[in-house]
Design a protein around this motif. Structure first.
Motif, mmCIF file in Angstrom:
data_model
loop_
_atom_site.group_PDB
_atom_site.id
_atom_site.type_symbol
_atom_site.label_atom_id
_atom_site.label_comp_id
_atom_site.label_asym_id
_atom_site.label_seq_id
_atom_site.Cartn_x
_atom_site.Cartn_y
_atom_site.Cartn_z
ATOM 1 N N ALA A 91 87.917 59.800 128.779
ATOM 2 C CA ALA A 91 86.971 59.275 127.801
ATOM 3 C C ALA A 91 85.820 58.563 128.512
ATOM 4 N N ASP A 92 86.124 57.809 129.556
ATOM 5 C CA ASP A 92 85.076 57.144 130.326
ATOM 6 C C ASP A 92 84.164 58.169 130.997
ATOM 7 N N PHE A 93 84.762 59.224 131.528
ATOM 8 C CA PHE A 93 83.989 60.294 132.162
ATOM 9 C C PHE A 93 83.061 60.930 131.137
ATOM 10 N N PHE A 94 83.585 61.211 129.937
ATOM 11 C CA PHE A 94 82.783 61.798 128.867
ATOM 12 C C PHE A 94 81.623 60.876 128.497
ATOM 13 N N LEU A 95 81.901 59.591 128.362
ATOM 14 C CA LEU A 95 80.872 58.630 127.989
ATOM 15 C C LEU A 95 79.765 58.591 129.043
ATOM 16 N N GLU A 96 80.144 58.562 130.312
ATOM 17 C CA GLU A 96 79.145 58.525 131.385
ATOM 18 C C GLU A 96 78.283 59.789 131.368
ATOM 19 N N GLU A 97 78.920 60.947 131.160
ATOM 20 C CA GLU A 97 78.170 62.204 131.082
ATOM 21 C C GLU A 97 77.228 62.179 129.886
ATOM 22 N N ALA A 110 65.879 56.781 119.093
ATOM 23 C CA ALA A 110 65.414 57.044 117.731
ATOM 24 C C ALA A 110 66.272 56.324 116.698
ATOM 25 N N ASP A 111 67.582 56.229 116.957
ATOM 26 C CA ASP A 111 68.496 55.584 116.015
ATOM 27 C C ASP A 111 68.655 54.087 116.273
ATOM 28 N N GLY A 112 68.058 53.592 117.338
ATOM 29 C CA GLY A 112 68.168 52.164 117.637
ATOM 30 C C GLY A 112 69.546 51.765 118.112
ATOM 31 N N VAL A 113 70.226 52.661 118.823
ATOM 32 C CA VAL A 113 71.579 52.388 119.322
ATOM 33 C C VAL A 113 71.484 52.090 120.814
ATOM 34 N N SER A 114 72.104 50.999 121.223
ATOM 35 C CA SER A 114 72.048 50.608 122.630
ATOM 36 C C SER A 114 73.220 51.200 123.411
ATOM 37 N N GLU A 115 73.064 51.224 124.722
ATOM 38 C CA GLU A 115 74.134 51.691 125.597
ATOM 39 C C GLU A 115 75.353 50.783 125.467
ATOM 40 N N ALA A 116 75.120 49.474 125.332
ATOM 41 C CA ALA A 116 76.221 48.518 125.179
ATOM 42 C C ALA A 116 77.012 48.807 123.902
ATOM 43 N N HIS A 117 76.301 49.163 122.831
ATOM 44 C CA HIS A 117 76.978 49.479 121.573
ATOM 45 C C HIS A 117 77.881 50.694 121.743
ATOM 46 N N TYR A 122 83.263 53.215 122.370
ATOM 47 C CA TYR A 122 84.193 54.082 123.083
ATOM 48 C C TYR A 122 85.244 53.301 123.869
ATOM 49 N N SER A 123 85.190 51.987 123.828
ATOM 50 C CA SER A 123 86.155 51.198 124.589
ATOM 51 C C SER A 123 87.556 51.288 124.000
ATOM 52 N N GLY A 124 87.646 51.691 122.737
ATOM 53 C CA GLY A 124 88.951 51.849 122.124
ATOM 54 C C GLY A 124 89.442 50.612 121.415
ATOM 55 N N SER A 125 88.663 49.529 121.414
ATOM 56 C CA SER A 125 89.134 48.314 120.751
ATOM 57 C C SER A 125 89.076 48.453 119.235
ATOM 58 N N GLY A 126 88.120 49.240 118.739
ATOM 59 C CA GLY A 126 88.052 49.508 117.313
ATOM 60 C C GLY A 126 87.503 48.370 116.475
ATOM 61 N N THR A 127 87.150 47.237 117.085
ATOM 62 C CA THR A 127 86.601 46.122 116.321
ATOM 63 C C THR A 127 85.109 46.049 116.586
ATOM 64 N N SER A 128 84.391 45.502 115.622
ATOM 65 C CA SER A 128 82.959 45.361 115.837
ATOM 66 C C SER A 128 82.712 44.071 116.592
ATOM 67 N N ASP A 129 81.753 44.120 117.469
ATOM 68 C CA ASP A 129 81.419 42.954 118.273
ATOM 69 C C ASP A 129 80.084 42.408 117.788
ATOM 70 N N LEU A 132 76.995 42.032 120.190
ATOM 71 C CA LEU A 132 76.195 43.157 120.661
ATOM 72 C C LEU A 132 74.876 43.250 119.904
ATOM 73 N N GLY A 133 74.858 42.773 118.687
ATOM 74 C CA GLY A 133 73.638 42.841 117.897
ATOM 75 C C GLY A 133 73.202 44.269 117.654
ATOM 76 N N ALA A 134 74.138 45.157 117.564
ATOM 77 C CA ALA A 134 73.800 46.561 117.346
ATOM 78 C C ALA A 134 73.308 46.730 115.929
ATOM 79 N N PRO A 135 72.112 47.246 115.776
ATOM 80 C CA PRO A 135 71.586 47.422 114.424
ATOM 81 C C PRO A 135 72.346 48.511 113.700
ATOM 82 N N SER A 136 72.331 48.418 112.372
ATOM 83 C CA SER A 136 72.918 49.523 111.634
ATOM 84 C C SER A 136 72.027 50.722 111.886
ATOM 85 N N SER A 137 72.611 51.859 111.907
ATOM 86 C CA SER A 137 71.887 53.067 112.248
ATOM 87 C C SER A 137 70.685 53.256 111.326
ATOM 88 N N LYS A 138 69.539 53.569 111.906
ATOM 89 C CA LYS A 138 68.341 53.833 111.115
ATOM 90 C C LYS A 138 68.558 55.037 110.223
#
Length: 177
Positions: A91-97, A110-117, A122-129, A132-138
């Motif tokens: 999964a980490d390999f896929f994410l890096e690719e 375009a969607d306002g999604v950061s690399e940190a988000h 993909y970290s597998g924790s399943g909780t929102s952080d 991160l201040g990740a905006p809701s998808s445009k």
């Protein structure tokens, strides 16, 4: 004349598959032959693609039958990478690719999604952080706005619905009879 093939052994610790071959191959050692250069009778050497000849293990039902499989070098490398990696590492390999892909970078911008988000997703924790201040998808906001516009256009010229339903007329009908 020089030898155009390289013979080696590939070791798989788990059963594996390769694209285009419907059989799951068992773990073990496989003799492989890789063509190092295009064959001399190749008409257009620029279109030649490296391929690998894999000598398969004989089936239990046909122990004397020698089988080989020709696969692309990329497919064999991918199968070997999956064999070496655990699910988390894969999964980490896929994410890096994915993050290295310029098209993915454009879509993220375009969607306002950061690399940190994405890394958190993909970290597998399943909780929102919330940090991160990740905006809701445009795209989600745009879709909701578009659906509201469509509903307004569909209902244009129609009388507005009252907030409360009209009283039932069953009482009047009973009085008139």
């Amino acid at each position: 004349m020089e030898d155009l093939t390289c013979k080696t052994i590939a070791v798989f610790s788990r059963p594996f598959t390769v694209p285009g071959f419907d059989e799951t191959l068992p773990a073990g050692e496989y003799e492989i032959e890789t063509e190092m250069a295009s064959p001399p009778d190749q008409r257009d050497p620029a279109t030649w693609k490296a391929s690998v000849l894999v000598k398969l293990h004989p089936r239990i039902s046909h122990p004397g039958l020698a089988r080989t499989l020709t696969v692309s070098l990329a497919d064999l490398d991918q199968a070997r990478a999956r064999d070496k990696l655990t699910r988390r590492e894969l999964a980490d390999f896929f994410l890096e690719e994915m993050l290295a892909d310029p098209m993915v970078q454009l879509l993220m911008k375009a969607d306002g999604v950061s690399e940190a988000h994405l890394r958190h997703r993909y970290s597998g924790s399943g909780t929102s952080d919330p940090n991160l201040g990740a905006p809701s998808s445009k795209t989600t906001a745009r879709r909701a706005r578009d659906e509201e516009s469509i509903r307004a256009a569909e209902n244009e010229g129609m009388p507005a619905r009252p907030d409360t339903p009209p009283p039932l007329r069953t009482g009047l009908a009973a009085e008139q009879t």
